[in-house]
Scaffold this motif. Sequence first.
Motif, PDB file in Angstrom:
ATOM      1  N   GLU A  77       0.822  -1.210   0.000  1.00 53.80           N
ATOM      2  CA  GLU A  77       0.000   0.000   0.000  1.00 53.80           C
ATOM      3  C   GLU A  77       0.856   1.260   0.000  1.00 53.80           C
ATOM      4  O   GLU A  77       0.512   2.258  -0.630  1.00 53.80           O
ATOM      5  N   LYS A  80       1.890   2.321  -3.333  1.00 55.04           N
ATOM      6  CA  LYS A  80       0.813   2.933  -4.110  1.00 55.04           C
ATOM      7  C   LYS A  80       0.555   4.378  -3.701  1.00 55.04           C
ATOM      8  O   LYS A  80       0.077   5.176  -4.512  1.00 55.04           O
ATOM      9  N   SER A  81       0.851   4.715  -2.446  1.00 54.10           N
ATOM     10  CA  SER A  81       0.453   6.030  -1.933  1.00 54.10           C
ATOM     11  C   SER A  81       1.573   7.064  -1.929  1.00 54.10           C
ATOM     12  O   SER A  81       1.308   8.259  -2.019  1.00 54.10           O
ATOM     13  N   THR A  90       8.718  -1.132  -8.256  1.00 54.52           N
ATOM     14  CA  THR A  90       7.558  -0.765  -9.074  1.00 54.52           C
ATOM     15  C   THR A  90       7.807  -1.084 -10.541  1.00 54.52           C
ATOM     16  O   THR A  90       8.943  -1.275 -10.975  1.00 54.52           O
ATOM     17  N   GLU A 102       3.246   1.169 -10.779  1.00 58.72           N
ATOM     18  CA  GLU A 102       2.417   0.219 -10.059  1.00 58.72           C
ATOM     19  C   GLU A 102       3.313  -0.636  -9.170  1.00 58.72           C
ATOM     20  O   GLU A 102       4.465  -0.928  -9.502  1.00 58.72           O
ATOM     21  N   SER A 103       2.804  -1.011  -8.042  1.00 59.03           N
ATOM     22  CA  SER A 103       3.551  -1.830  -7.094  1.00 59.03           C
ATOM     23  C   SER A 103       3.802  -3.213  -7.668  1.00 59.03           C
ATOM     24  O   SER A 103       2.883  -3.896  -8.118  1.00 59.03           O
ATOM     25  N   SER A 106       1.947  -5.914  -5.721  1.00 55.97           N
ATOM     26  CA  SER A 106       0.528  -6.131  -6.040  1.00 55.97           C
ATOM     27  C   SER A 106       0.340  -7.145  -7.153  1.00 55.97           C
ATOM     28  O   SER A 106      -0.753  -7.697  -7.313  1.00 55.97           O
TER      29      SER A 106
END
Length: 617
Positions: A77, A80-81, A90, A102-103, A106
């Motif tokens: 998270e 992402k933030s 990423t 994007e991570s 994830s």
Amino acid sequence: MKKLSWLLMAFICVPLSAQSYWQQFVDYKMDIHMQVDKFQYDGKMEVTYSNNSDDTLDKIYFHLYYNAFQPGSLMDERLKSIEDPDRRMTNNVGTKDNPIYESRISKLTPEEIGFVKMNSIHQNGKALDFKSMGTILEVSLKEPLGPKSSTTLKLDWKSQVPKIIRRGGRDSSEGIDFSMTQWYPKIAQYDNEGWHLDEYIGREFYAPFGNFDVKITLPSNYIVGASGELQNEDSMPGYSNKKFKKRSNVTWNFKAENIHDFAWGADPDYVVEKQQVPNGPVLYYLYDKNLDKEFVNHWQTAKPKVVEFFQFMDKNFGAYPWSTYSIIQGGDGGMEYGTSTLITGKRNFESLLGVIYHEAAHSWFQHLFAFDETRDEWMDEGFTTYAEAAAMAEIMDANKNQINPFQGAYNGYYHLAQSGKEEPMSLLADYYDTNFAYSLAAYYKGQVYVAQLGYIIGEDALKETFKKFYADWSMKHPKLGDFQKVAQEVSGINLKWYNNLFVNTIRTIDYGVEKVEGRKVSLKNHSNFAMPLDVLVTYKDGSKELFYIPINAMRGSKEKENKFYQGIKSTQLKDWGWTYNSYEFEAAKDVQKVEIDYTQRLADVNRANNIYPAPQP
């Protein structure tokens, strides 16, 4: 392990309780069986935890770092933030000019994630209740652990090694199979502030010292490099000429004393090379035998310079106390661990030597002192980069055209200070709003803290401070106040004001020469950060004189620094009261030129007004 004996005896024998100081200690015994085709392992661990505090503990906590590498984790998270996520962690699904990150976490599949799944935990034969909360494991004791006593827990677990995203994992970008870092249930730190239960978000660590006895079973085609001493070196793949059956398993056994993290790497294509530092450790180099010849040449060329580095550090910062140090190709860049480092190996010579110097220097400023990197990460990184730059300047004659060999760090700090994104260095490491602010604060401003301290107390006093700090605080967990106290004892200068303003605030320094009239020199503090000044005056007859102006908050003054002003007359003026914005003094003769801080060690964000007459553009 012989070089450790004096430190261990000192730790055991000195009556630390009389100093109101105590620290916990851990003995780890692990038995690890790898299933390399599944990237998993079964682990059993007997861990003896010594409670040297006056507190009774009814719970013990562990870190389960692999659990961070799962979609939906706090680390995922955060990627992402945060506005500038770590590029290693990423994927850019946008364009070069308009990146969209994007991570990578994830996108991990169930076969690629990391996990630590506990099967059971026992205390004296009794099964204990436990629960995992992200990367923290809480264990409830059936028998509370009283003061000045110890208990032994037996853990049984299964882990999956994640696809490498940060520091450790499987299948590195350079083709190394296993980079095993943050890989085992690791006891959390308990000190006079209580338990330190920091979730693994991306920054670094804080842990108690311990002894490690680690057995790792792998197929015989694998070669392993790790923390500590290999107990059966004469009969192990890569270290000996012994032949092994292709499908047989081999058990490696490494032991290490008084370190606070254990790492290892494993790959079938490792080359193992040894090197002895005179009166120092045995160095091990493990790198991929399939590296291009150019990179292999860099590794070979670096080796004698690494020996010189360990000798430099011993001379200037204290003796390296362990018997080995391993430099292992792996990971995602460079990261320090107890008596070892994992680094990427496809580098040019300057980059390779620089990362080895940096990670090896952490043996002093992280593993000898075990700073709390969750809060004082700048002490570890700043002190380390200071030592790295100093070593490069002496051994490699780096920055030879600069008066200040740490000028690169000052430039990085100025960039941070003028960016609008700076945050205080006392901020918890994971809580910085940007990776930009964290990195420049930890590595650059932290280094400037040390170099500028040399300006305040004098270079000789700074060298003596490091030596006394080593003598007083090796194998403990010092904080900034402990370092400040040592520097004050050595120099006779009060430093409370410096540490408070430079570490806890984002105030900047800006002094200027206001005017010169004949022999009268007028100076001004344009900032809200008072500092002592070295003012070099050149007279119209060509002679020079250094005027040294302490500030009253110092309650003392530094000795003349002949290193920078050899042969120049030095005059100490009255203290500059820190509440005053201006200061005047009269020189002995008519003045031609005035320069504040000729050595450029004062972190003045506006050097344009430091010289009179102002230099022409």
